[in-house]
Design a protein around this motif. Structure first.
Motif, short mmCIF file in Angstrom:
data_model
loop_
_atom_site.label_atom_id
_atom_site.label_comp_id
_atom_site.label_asym_id
_atom_site.label_seq_id
_atom_site.Cartn_x
_atom_site.Cartn_y
_atom_site.Cartn_z
N THR A 57 1.09 -1.24 -0.17
CA THR A 57 -0.14 0.55 -0.18
C THR A 57 0.86 1.04 0.10
OG1 THR A 57 -1.70 -1.42 1.32
CG2 THR A 57 -2.01 1.32 1.12
N LYS A 58 2.14 1.04 0.60
CA LYS A 58 3.05 2.54 0.98
C LYS A 58 3.37 2.39 -0.94
CE LYS A 58 4.35 2.20 5.32
NZ LYS A 58 5.39 2.25 6.34
N SER A 59 4.01 1.33 -1.34
CA SER A 59 4.16 1.79 -2.50
C SER A 59 3.13 2.20 -3.53
CB SER A 59 4.61 -0.30 -3.57
OG SER A 59 5.72 0.02 -2.66
N MET A 60 1.59 2.10 -3.24
CA MET A 60 1.00 2.33 -4.26
C MET A 60 0.31 3.66 -4.06
SD MET A 60 -1.78 -0.79 -4.09
CE MET A 60 -2.07 -2.67 -4.99
N SER A 61 0.87 3.84 -2.31
CA SER A 61 0.27 5.48 -2.52
C SER A 61 1.73 6.34 -2.91
CB SER A 61 0.07 5.42 -0.60
OG SER A 61 -0.48 5.38 -0.39
N ALA A 62 2.66 6.19 -2.92
CA ALA A 62 4.21 6.20 -3.58
C ALA A 62 3.79 6.54 -5.28
CB ALA A 62 5.39 5.50 -3.50
N VAL A 63 3.20 5.83 -5.55
CA VAL A 63 2.82 5.70 -7.28
C VAL A 63 2.27 7.50 -7.31
CG1 VAL A 63 2.09 4.86 -9.37
CG2 VAL A 63 3.43 3.57 -7.94
N ASN A 64 0.91 7.19 -6.15
CA ASN A 64 -0.23 8.04 -6.03
C ASN A 64 0.14 9.53 -5.99
OD1 ASN A 64 -3.36 8.72 -6.00
ND2 ASN A 64 -2.73 8.99 -3.80
N ASP A 65 1.00 9.67 -5.33
CA ASP A 65 1.24 10.87 -4.52
C ASP A 65 2.44 11.63 -6.00
OD1 ASP A 65 0.09 10.68 -2.49
OD2 ASP A 65 1.99 10.20 -1.06
N LYS A 66 3.13 10.64 -6.26
CA LYS A 66 3.91 11.74 -7.75
C LYS A 66 2.93 11.38 -8.69
CE LYS A 66 8.55 9.70 -10.47
NZ LYS A 66 9.06 8.69 -10.75
N THR A 67 1.86 10.93 -9.28
CA THR A 67 1.54 10.97 -10.48
C THR A 67 0.42 12.62 -10.29
OG1 THR A 67 -0.78 9.93 -9.29
CG2 THR A 67 0.67 8.97 -11.25
N ILE A 68 -0.25 12.70 -8.56
CA ILE A 68 -0.30 14.37 -8.40
C ILE A 68 0.50 15.19 -8.51
CG2 ILE A 68 -1.16 15.43 -6.46
CD1 ILE A 68 -2.67 13.16 -5.61
N THR A 69 1.39 14.58 -8.24
CA THR A 69 3.09 16.05 -8.39
C THR A 69 2.98 16.37 -9.63
OG1 THR A 69 3.68 15.32 -5.57
CG2 THR A 69 5.30 16.14 -7.19
N PHE A 70 3.03 15.05 -10.86
CA PHE A 70 2.92 15.39 -11.51
C PHE A 70 2.25 15.75 -12.17
CE2 PHE A 70 2.40 14.33 -16.11
CZ PHE A 70 3.76 14.56 -17.16
N LEU A 71 0.57 15.99 -11.82
CA LEU A 71 0.23 17.58 -12.61
C LEU A 71 0.16 18.57 -12.47
CD1 LEU A 71 -3.08 14.49 -11.92
CD2 LEU A 71 -2.30 14.86 -14.17
N GLY A 72 0.50 18.35 -10.87
CA GLY A 72 1.00 19.96 -10.24
C GLY A 72 1.60 20.46 -10.82
N ASN A 73 2.81 20.19 -11.25
CA ASN A 73 3.93 20.71 -11.88
C ASN A 73 3.41 20.72 -13.39
OD1 ASN A 73 5.06 20.69 -9.03
ND2 ASN A 73 6.57 18.87 -9.64
N HIS A 74 2.96 19.87 -13.60
CA HIS A 74 3.60 19.89 -15.54
C HIS A 74 2.13 19.89 -16.17
CE1 HIS A 74 7.21 18.18 -15.56
NE2 HIS A 74 6.96 17.47 -15.02
N LEU A 75 0.91 19.88 -15.72
CA LEU A 75 -0.59 20.44 -16.08
C LEU A 75 -1.07 21.05 -15.68
CD1 LEU A 75 -0.17 17.24 -17.61
CD2 LEU A 75 -2.65 16.99 -17.59
N PHE A 76 -1.28 21.95 -14.32
CA PHE A 76 -2.24 22.35 -14.09
C PHE A 76 -0.85 23.96 -13.48
CE2 PHE A 76 -4.74 18.89 -14.18
CZ PHE A 76 -6.01 19.76 -14.62
N ASN A 77 -1.53 24.75 -13.29
CA ASN A 77 -1.02 26.35 -12.30
C ASN A 77 -1.57 26.72 -12.07
OD1 ASN A 77 0.99 28.33 -11.64
ND2 ASN A 77 1.06 29.17 -12.93
#
Length: 588
Positions: A57-77
């Motif tokens: 679950t920690k590995s899954m949460s890491a993937v989930n958090d990483k995608t949120i960070t990706f969207l915040g850094n590159h898709l949305f300002n």
């Protein structure tokens, strides 16, 4: 039973009352131990499954958090969508988008971004065969993959699904629909992280299971995401466990063998982890040990029976002869040694006979010892009478000196002699060890008056006495050593600033006595406690004696201890039980 010899009686009793119960209890214990062992294995395996599931679950949460960070850094300002991702058309723009996604791909995972082609861009490169990177989403509603519908149902949250890869195999992927920040009902694309089995396989294989065991990971749709181990997937038994939203374990019979299935549920991503282990692989060594214990126990019982028969032969005959000798013995009459020479052996019967002879000698001398003890008792009584006469003479002498001092007009000397007389009278107390608290107060007050004469104007003594406490019992002379320590080690050289506070109060079922000074010299409290407990014996005899006498009379729950005073200095605290003093009238 009545007509049998003792040897056969003991043998039959041994079989009925030892071997029989031993076998019954052994069988019941083995059965209960097997049940307990299975439950313990189930709980242990469940705990192991939960821990492993938490890691996944920690590995899954890491993937989930990483995608949120990706969207915040590159898709949305903040809430504004980056227009770059909606207007990709040239080869350079495609490479730029792929480079961004490739930087986020790590540890064997691949990031793929599907964007809705609402601007109807026409790229010069065919993107349909790409395994990762940037792609336009051109599926019609009729031929959309199933994972698209699952992602849409989550409304922006991520899901874990098996997605076919370009190699024709299924890959574990995390899918998140990208919602328009201005309208959450509008899906503008999908972010897919594939090849996650690289991470999850490492987490699953971190636990080494027995042979023919299997680990199965299911997603929220009861889809088998991954499995590890050598066991084949038993669809009939495991699928039902994968649909439960609880954690637990159970034992099932499958293929003529008993299996342990432990299942753990994690609510974060609604995933289930199932351990499927053959019970025989876990308990085979324990069962072998159980059989070994039973065989050894049976051999032990046979050896014990043989030894009992041997003891009967070795014990019955000499025991009978020893009983005969015991019957003929009379105090004062010597035993005939010729009749007992064969009993002077080096074994237990020889020791028993030797003890018997020593007992007869003690009995022969008992009358002489008793007579000597009576003579010693009379001498002790005379010595006690003499010790009572001597203090009486001392009290009369001090009383005569006191009245002589008063007649000569020296009241200070008279008061000191009176206090000294009171110190001696209460200190001796006619041989009593327990006195009323009222007399103890008189004793310490007389001592304080004498010391204040010795150190005039150096210190003051304050009293706080609960009148109700005076009727209770205390060991004599327990306050004076504490006051003496306070005077000589704290206030004797304070030039009128010294204070000693003596308080006696009733508290619930106890009496509390405190002696507190305001001394300014540093005090090692740990050393004081060690002296009180008797760990240091070269110092502090007085306070150690007080503590030991209190515990001797009342038990270890009471005694003396030291704490720091509220305004500096040291406070000595004595606790006693409430026991009313009963005056004992001596025999006339």
């Amino acid at each position: 039973m009545i007509g049998l010899k003792l040897k056969f009686k003991v043998t039959l009793a041994f079989a009925l009352f030892i071997i029989g119960p031993f076998l019954i209890v052994g069988w019941i214990s083995a059965y209960k131990a097997e049940e307990s062992m299975q439950d313990e294995l189930g709980r242990t395996m469940l705990q192991l499954a939960k821990q492993n599931h938490t890691t996944i679950t920690k590995s899954m949460s890491a993937v989930n958090d990483k995608t949120i960070t990706f969207l915040g850094n590159h898709l949305f300002n903040r809430t504004v969508l980056n227009p770059f991702w909606l207007n990709i058309e040239t080869f350079s723009q495609i490479n730029q988008a792929d480079e961004i996604l490739e930087r986020w791909s790590s540890d064997g995972t691949s990031y793929t971004l599907y964007m809705m082609n609402r601007e109807e861009k026409r790229t010069h490169v065919d993107l349909s065969d790409k395994n990762s990177g940037f792609k336009y989403f051109d599926f019609d509603h009729s031929d959309r993959p199933e994972w698209v519908q699952h992602a849409d149902n989550k409304r922006g949250a991520g899901v874990f699904r098996l997605i076919p890869s370009s190699e024709g195999t299924a890959t574990v992927s995390f899918i998140r629909s990208i919602l328009n920040a201005q309208n959450y009902n509008d899906v503008i694309g999908y972010l897919v992280v594939s090849h996650l089995e690289v991470h999850f396989t490492r987490d699953l294989l971190s636990v080494q299971l027995p042979e023919n065991s299997g680990i199965f990971l299911f997603n929220d749709a009861n889809e088998l995401l991954m499995q590890a181990g050598s066991a084949a997937f038993p669809e009939a038994g495991i699928t039902e466990l994968a649909s439960r939203e609880t954690s637990g374990y159970r034992f099932v019979n499958q293929g003529g063998e008993r299996w342990l299935s432990a299942y753990a549920y994690e609510p974060d991503f609604h995933t289930r982890l199932v351990y499927h282990v053959p019970l025989n692989s876990l308990s085979s060594s324990w069962k072998g040990f159980q059989w070994f214990i039973m065989i050894v126990s049976a051999i032990y019982l046979v050896l014990v029976l043989l030894f009992v028969l041997y003891l009967l032969r070795m014990i019955v005959r000499p025991l009978h002869r020893l009983v005969t000798i015991t019957k003929i013995y009379e105090p004062g009459v010597p035993l005939a040694s010729d009749n007992s020479r064969d009993l002077l052996r080096s074994d237990e019967f020889g020791i028993l006979y030797g003890s018997f002879l020593r007992m007869t000698r003690r009995l022969d001398h008992s009358f002489e010892e008793n007579y000597a003890m009576k003579i010693k008792q009379k001498e002790t009584e005379l010595a006690t009478l003499h010790s009572q006469i001597t203090p009486h003479l001392l009290y009369n002498t001090l009383d005569s000196i006191y009245w002589y001092a008063l007649r000569k007009g020296n009241k200070d000397v008279g008061g000191m002699i009176k206090d000294l007389s009171k110190l001696l009278r209460i200190g001796l107390s006619k041989g009593r060890t327990m006195i009323p608290i009222g007399e103890e107060i008189e004793h310490v007050q007389a001592y304080c008056r004498l010391q204040m004469k010795r150190y005039p104007d150096n210190f003051e003594v304050h009293w706080d006495i609960d009148e109700d406490a005076k009727k209770y019992t205390t060991p004599k002379v327990i306050l004076q050593p504490l006051v003496e320590n306070a005077i000589f080690h704290a206030v004797s050289s304070m030039d009128g600033e010294g204070e000693i506070r003596i308080a006696i109060r009733c508290a619930d079922s106890e009496i509390e006595m405190t002696v507190e000074d305001n001394g300014f010299l540093p005090v090692d409290m740990e050393r004081l406690e060690q002296i009180t407990r008797g760990e240091i014996t070269d110092k502090g005899y007085g306070i150690r004696n007080v503590h030991q006498r209190i515990q001797l009379h009342f038990g270890e729950a009471f005694g003396l201890r030291y704490i720091r005073g509220e305004g500096g200095g040291v406070k000595a605290l004595i606790t006693l039980p409430r026991q009313e003093y009963i005056k004992v009238i001596p025999d006339s």
